[in-house]
Motif scaffolding. Sequence first.
Motif, PDB file in Angstrom:
ATOM      1  N   GLY A  32      83.986  58.444   1.937  1.00  0.00           N
ATOM      2  CA  GLY A  32      83.506  57.160   1.458  1.00  0.00           C
ATOM      3  C   GLY A  32      84.527  56.430   0.615  1.00  0.00           C
ATOM      4  N   THR A  33      84.438  55.108   0.656  1.00  0.00           N
ATOM      5  CA  THR A  33      85.397  54.252  -0.039  1.00  0.00           C
ATOM      6  C   THR A  33      85.392  54.491  -1.539  1.00  0.00           C
ATOM      7  OG1 THR A  33      85.093  52.559   1.657  1.00  0.00           O
ATOM      8  CG2 THR A  33      86.102  51.848  -0.397  1.00  0.00           C
ATOM      9  N   GLU A  34      84.219  54.561  -2.133  1.00  0.00           N
ATOM     10  CA  GLU A  34      84.135  54.747  -3.586  1.00  0.00           C
ATOM     11  C   GLU A  34      84.750  56.080  -4.015  1.00  0.00           C
ATOM     12  OE1 GLU A  34      80.801  54.846  -7.138  1.00  0.00           O
ATOM     13  OE2 GLU A  34      80.316  53.874  -5.241  1.00  0.00           O
ATOM     14  N   GLN A  37      88.541  55.767  -3.809  1.00  0.00           N
ATOM     15  CA  GLN A  37      89.056  54.971  -4.926  1.00  0.00           C
ATOM     16  C   GLN A  37      89.075  55.793  -6.211  1.00  0.00           C
ATOM     17  OE1 GLN A  37      86.399  51.629  -4.889  1.00  0.00           O
ATOM     18  NE2 GLN A  37      87.610  50.519  -3.381  1.00  0.00           N
ATOM     19  N   ASN A  38      88.012  56.518  -6.476  1.00  0.00           N
ATOM     20  CA  ASN A  38      87.945  57.348  -7.684  1.00  0.00           C
ATOM     21  C   ASN A  38      89.015  58.435  -7.678  1.00  0.00           C
ATOM     22  OD1 ASN A  38      85.805  55.891  -8.733  1.00  0.00           O
ATOM     23  ND2 ASN A  38      84.265  57.239  -7.849  1.00  0.00           N
ATOM     24  N   MET A  39      89.225  59.045  -6.518  1.00  0.00           N
ATOM     25  CA  MET A  39      90.220  60.108  -6.390  1.00  0.00           C
ATOM     26  C   MET A  39      91.617  59.566  -6.677  1.00  0.00           C
ATOM     27  SD  MET A  39      91.258  62.409  -3.045  1.00  0.00           S
ATOM     28  CE  MET A  39      89.575  62.430  -2.510  1.00  0.00           C
TER      29      MET A  39
END
Length: 54
Positions: A32-34, A37-39
């Motif tokens: 997933g995109t979120e 991004q967090n990673m």
Amino acid sequence: MDHRRSDNYRYYTRRIWGRAQNYDLTVNTEIGTEAVQNMIRELLEIKKEAGSPA
């Protein structure tokens, strides 16, 4: 594999197209995109704390 792209990459970089050693980071986007991004944010923060350029 696109042979022309591979040849062009090899000509300019002297590396083999598609080899994992040529990448700083690979990500499974199925998480997933979120999550991606967090990673990436977390990894950049770790590099920053270690004094490495981003």
